[in-house]
Design an enzyme around this catalytic site. Structure first.
Site, PDB file in Angstrom:
ATOM      1  N   GLN A  61     -17.826  -6.662  -0.875  1.00  0.00           N
ATOM      2  CA  GLN A  61     -16.922  -7.490  -1.678  1.00  0.00           C
ATOM      3  C   GLN A  61     -16.512  -8.769  -0.946  1.00  0.00           C
ATOM      4  O   GLN A  61     -15.679  -9.524  -1.435  1.00  0.00           O
ATOM      5  CB  GLN A  61     -15.705  -6.689  -2.142  1.00  0.00           C
ATOM      6  CG  GLN A  61     -14.733  -6.294  -1.052  1.00  0.00           C
ATOM      7  CD  GLN A  61     -13.678  -5.334  -1.581  1.00  0.00           C
ATOM      8  OE1 GLN A  61     -13.958  -4.170  -1.868  1.00  0.00           O
ATOM      9  NE2 GLN A  61     -12.452  -5.812  -1.736  1.00  0.00           N
ATOM     10  N   HIS A  89       0.842  -1.208   0.000  1.00  0.00           N
ATOM     11  CA  HIS A  89       0.000   0.000   0.000  1.00  0.00           C
ATOM     12  C   HIS A  89       0.877   1.259   0.000  1.00  0.00           C
ATOM     13  O   HIS A  89       0.566   2.248  -0.664  1.00  0.00           O
ATOM     14  CB  HIS A  89      -0.884   0.047   1.248  1.00  0.00           C
ATOM     15  CG  HIS A  89      -1.829  -1.107   1.394  1.00  0.00           C
ATOM     16  ND1 HIS A  89      -1.664  -2.081   2.350  1.00  0.00           N
ATOM     17  CD2 HIS A  89      -2.949  -1.433   0.711  1.00  0.00           C
ATOM     18  CE1 HIS A  89      -2.665  -2.946   2.260  1.00  0.00           C
ATOM     19  NE2 HIS A  89      -3.453  -2.589   1.280  1.00  0.00           N
ATOM     20  N   GLN A 104      -8.816  -7.480 -10.701  1.00  0.00           N
ATOM     21  CA  GLN A 104      -9.481  -6.288 -10.181  1.00  0.00           C
ATOM     22  C   GLN A 104      -9.029  -5.048 -10.955  1.00  0.00           C
ATOM     23  O   GLN A 104      -9.833  -4.216 -11.365  1.00  0.00           O
ATOM     24  CB  GLN A 104      -9.150  -6.141  -8.697  1.00  0.00           C
ATOM     25  CG  GLN A 104      -9.495  -4.817  -8.079  1.00  0.00           C
ATOM     26  CD  GLN A 104      -9.202  -4.799  -6.590  1.00  0.00           C
ATOM     27  OE1 GLN A 104      -9.814  -5.533  -5.818  1.00  0.00           O
ATOM     28  NE2 GLN A 104      -8.262  -3.973  -6.177  1.00  0.00           N
TER      29      GLN A 104
HETATM   30  P1  AMP Z   1      -6.489  -3.899  -0.270  1.00  0.00           P
HETATM   31  O1  AMP Z   1      -6.279  -3.072   0.958  1.00  0.00           O
HETATM   32  O2  AMP Z   1      -6.066  -5.322  -0.120  1.00  0.00           O
HETATM   33  O3  AMP Z   1      -7.878  -3.750  -0.845  1.00  0.00           O
HETATM   34  O4  AMP Z   1      -5.510  -3.298  -1.367  1.00  0.00           O
HETATM   35  C1  AMP Z   1      -5.552  -1.943  -1.713  1.00  0.00           C
HETATM   36  C2  AMP Z   1      -4.705  -1.729  -2.927  1.00  0.00           C
HETATM   37  O5  AMP Z   1      -3.362  -2.096  -2.631  1.00  0.00           O
HETATM   38  C3  AMP Z   1      -5.147  -2.573  -4.125  1.00  0.00           C
HETATM   39  O6  AMP Z   1      -5.023  -1.805  -5.301  1.00  0.00           O
HETATM   40  C4  AMP Z   1      -4.163  -3.707  -4.102  1.00  0.00           C
HETATM   41  O7  AMP Z   1      -3.935  -4.282  -5.361  1.00  0.00           O
HETATM   42  C5  AMP Z   1      -2.913  -3.000  -3.610  1.00  0.00           C
HETATM   43  N1  AMP Z   1      -1.967  -3.972  -3.037  1.00  0.00           N
HETATM   44  C6  AMP Z   1      -2.196  -4.843  -2.028  1.00  0.00           C
HETATM   45  N2  AMP Z   1      -1.102  -5.615  -1.816  1.00  0.00           N
HETATM   46  C7  AMP Z   1      -0.174  -5.222  -2.714  1.00  0.00           C
HETATM   47  C8  AMP Z   1       1.156  -5.636  -3.025  1.00  0.00           C
HETATM   48  N3  AMP Z   1       1.766  -6.620  -2.355  1.00  0.00           N
HETATM   49  N4  AMP Z   1       1.810  -4.995  -4.016  1.00  0.00           N
HETATM   50  C9  AMP Z   1       1.202  -4.009  -4.724  1.00  0.00           C
HETATM   51  N5  AMP Z   1      -0.040  -3.574  -4.487  1.00  0.00           N
HETATM   52  C10 AMP Z   1      -0.725  -4.163  -3.503  1.00  0.00           C
END
Ligand code: AMP
Length: 281
Positions: free
Chosen positions: A60, A36, A152
């Site tokens: 979701q 993040h 996504q």
């Molecule tokens: P989430 O909090 O899991 O909904 O993720 C929020 C955003 O962070 C989304 O766009 C995810 O794809 C991105 N994200 C989560 N983990 C990673 C990672 N390891 N590398 C890059 N982006 C990430």
């Protein structure tokens, strides 16, 4: 850094922003990690103002998924984001975002037929629903999404194109732990054995990519992945797929013009993890 908890305050904040500003939005569900942080850093660098949303979106999650136990720690997240130069956090309550039962459902066609869309019915509807709401409220010029959630990201890019949202989607690379495991808020659920065996995902993708010249068909790749799985008795495979990286459709061959892409999802106990990697040079 401002912490905005409701929609009226967000609207007041948004109205005060210089109309010529580039505004970056980073949608998250909190429990922030370096993945993040990388998105937020990219936004801070490339925009005049960055808003990170933190909202564990109930729509979701499936009925038997981890909505209740999903990690939440706004104070810790806020400390991290303040240190990165983020301008504001938008962290609304569920009631604020969904004051009434939703009457609209996004029936996503081809892009939702495989991978997580197929394994988690309704999941991508929830993602598109909340991201559309955030786009309408925040009105960013740029929105940052991680390629860890590859499907996504493709669906959001298509949403923005089809519905003419006046913003640019900025896909960001996957951030990994030192041993290769893709960072995820869900990694905290893993016990020691599960954490070790979670390497099945990244190791299998890396091994296939390293041996790419040895494979002449998708079947051979699939068999290789299944053989790897035998070495990881705690892993329950959800899917392993080689698909067209743009359309997410099945491939007839590994021709590079199809942008072949490897996708994997697996359970370690109750924890579901995903990963993906481009295949080829
Ligand atoms: P989430 O909090 O899991 O909904 O993720 C929020 C955003 O962070 C989304 O766009 C995810 O794809 C991105 N994200 C989560 N983990 C990673 C990672 N390891 N590398 C890059 N982006 C990430």
């Amino acid at each position: 850094m401002d912490i905005i908890r409701n929609i009226p305050d967000l609207r007041i904040y948004r109205k005060k922003i210089n109309p010529n500003f580039r505004i970056g939005l980073v949608p998250t569900m909190g429990a922030l990690h370096e993945g993040h942080a990388t998105l937020a850093q990219a936004s801070v660098k490339e925009n005049d103002l960055t808003i990170v949303s933190i909202f564990v979106n109930p729509t979701q999650f499936g009925p038997n998924e981890d909505f209740e136990r999903y990690p939440r720690d706004l104070e810790k997240d806020a400390r991290m984001l303040a240190g990165l130069g983020v301008d504001a956090i938008f962290a609304p309550s569920t009631q604020e975002v969904y004051p009434a039962k939703a009457q609209f459902y996004f029936d996503i066609k081809d892009l939702d037929q495989k991978l997580c869309g197929a394994s988690r019915p309704g999941h991508m509807n929830g993602v598109v629903q909340v991201v559309s709401i955030l786009f309408h409220l925040v009105q960013p010029t740029h929105a940052y999404f991680g390629l860890k959630d590859y499907q996504q990201c493709r669906i959001i890019q298509t949403l923005v194109e089809e519905l003419h949202f006046p913003l640019e989607v900025v896909p960001c690379p996957i951030i990994r732990e030192e041993d290769g495991l893709a960072m995820s808020s869900r990694n905290v659920y893993l016990n020691r054995e599960e954490r070790e065996q979670a390497l099945f995902l990244s190791q299998t993708l890396n091994a296939i990519q390293a041996r790419r010249s040895e494979f002449s068909s998708i079947n051979e790749i699939q068999n290789f992945a299944l053989k790897e799985l035998d070495k990881f008795p705690l892993v329950k495979l959800d899917y392993f797929e080689v698909l067209n990286g743009k359309t997410l459709e099945d491939l007839s061959s590994l021709d590079p013009s199809f942008q072949p892409h490897l996708f994997i999802a697996a359970y370690l106990g109750k924890t579901r993890l995903i990963d993906n990697m481009a295949f080829g040079d």
